[in-house]
Design a protein around this motif. Structure first.
Motif, PDB file in Angstrom:
ATOM      1  N   ILE A   1       0.859  -1.177   0.000  1.00 15.29           N
ATOM      2  CA  ILE A   1       0.000   0.000   0.000  1.00 15.29           C
ATOM      3  C   ILE A   1       0.898   1.230   0.000  1.00 15.29           C
ATOM      4  O   ILE A   1       1.628   1.474   0.963  1.00 15.29           O
ATOM      5  N   MET A   2       0.883   1.964  -1.102  1.00 15.37           N
ATOM      6  CA  MET A   2       1.703   3.164  -1.201  1.00 15.37           C
ATOM      7  C   MET A   2       1.042   4.270  -0.386  1.00 15.37           C
ATOM      8  O   MET A   2      -0.164   4.454  -0.435  1.00 15.37           O
ATOM      9  N   VAL A   3       1.869   4.979   0.379  1.00 12.55           N
ATOM     10  CA  VAL A   3       1.380   6.093   1.187  1.00 12.55           C
ATOM     11  C   VAL A   3       1.970   7.358   0.572  1.00 12.55           C
ATOM     12  O   VAL A   3       3.185   7.463   0.426  1.00 12.55           O
ATOM     13  N   THR A   4       1.108   8.279   0.186  1.00 15.73           N
ATOM     14  CA  THR A   4       1.614   9.459  -0.498  1.00 15.73           C
ATOM     15  C   THR A   4       0.918  10.738  -0.064  1.00 15.73           C
ATOM     16  O   THR A   4      -0.264  10.727   0.250  1.00 15.73           O
ATOM     17  N   SER A   5       1.674  11.799  -0.027  1.00 13.91           N
ATOM     18  CA  SER A   5       1.059  13.101   0.240  1.00 13.91           C
ATOM     19  C   SER A   5       0.811  13.788  -1.091  1.00 13.91           C
ATOM     20  O   SER A   5       0.244  14.858  -1.169  1.00 13.91           O
ATOM     21  N   LEU A   6       1.253  13.149  -2.152  1.00 14.42           N
ATOM     22  CA  LEU A   6       1.062  13.703  -3.492  1.00 14.42           C
ATOM     23  C   LEU A   6      -0.270  13.202  -4.018  1.00 14.42           C
ATOM     24  O   LEU A   6      -0.411  12.033  -4.314  1.00 14.42           O
TER      25      LEU A   6
END
Length: 135
Positions: free
Chosen positions: A89-94
Motif C-alpha cells: 500500500i503506497m502512502v503518499t502526500s502527493l
C-alpha cells in the motif's frame, strides 16, 4: 498473526501507522526504502513474510516506488506464488494522479492511501483490504 512492514521517513506518520496497525498484528518499521528492502528480505529468509507493506513514496536513499518494485523482484527470486505476495500500500502526500498511476504501473503496488493519515482513512482502507470486517 498478521505481519506489517511500515516504511516511512516521517516520524509522525510512521508512529501513527505503527500504533494503529499494532492492534491487528506485528508491526516492523523502516525509515527509508533501502532499509525496508533489507527488513523485507530478512523476513522472507526467516520464513515469516509480511502480509502488508505500507510504503511511503517520497523517502531518502531509495524512494517507495523503487523499493516496492524491488520487493516484487525479491518475491519472484524467492518463488513466492502470486496469492502469497505481500499487499503493498503506497502512502503518499502527493494527490496528483500521475504519481498514483506510476505507483500502480511501475511498482506493482496493490493500493494506495493519501496523507494526511487519519484513523478514519486507515480503517476504510483496512476494510477494503479485508483486514478489518465491515461492521
Amino acid at each position: 498473526m498478521m505481519k506489517f512492514l511500515v516504511a516511512e521517513d516521517d516520524f509522525a506518520s510512521r508512529n501513527f501507522l505503527q500504533l494503529f496497525l499494532k492492534k491487528f498484528g506485528e508491526v516492523d518499521v523502516a525509515v527509508n526504502g533501502a532499509e525496508a528492502l533489507d527488513v523485507y528480505k530478512f523476513a522472507l529468509e526467516e520464513g515469516e513474510p509480511y502480509q502488508y507493506v505500507f510504503m511511503d513514496i517520497m523517502m531518502p536513499e531509495k524512494d517507495g516506488l523503487d523499493a516496492a518494485r524491488e520487493i516484487r523482484e525479491i518475491e519472484r527470486e524467492f518463488k513466492v506464488v502470486p496469492a502469497k505476495e505481500s499487499s503493498i500500500i503506497m502512502v503518499t502526500s502527493l494527490s496528483d494522479v500521475k504519481t498514483v498511476f506510476e505507483a500502480y504501473n511501475k511498482s506493482e503496488a496493490t493500493d494506495y492511501i493519501v496523507k494526511p493519515l487519519t484513523a478514519e482513512v486507515l480503517t476504510t482502507k483496512l476494510k477494503e483490504l479485508g483486514i478489518l470486517d465491515d461492521e
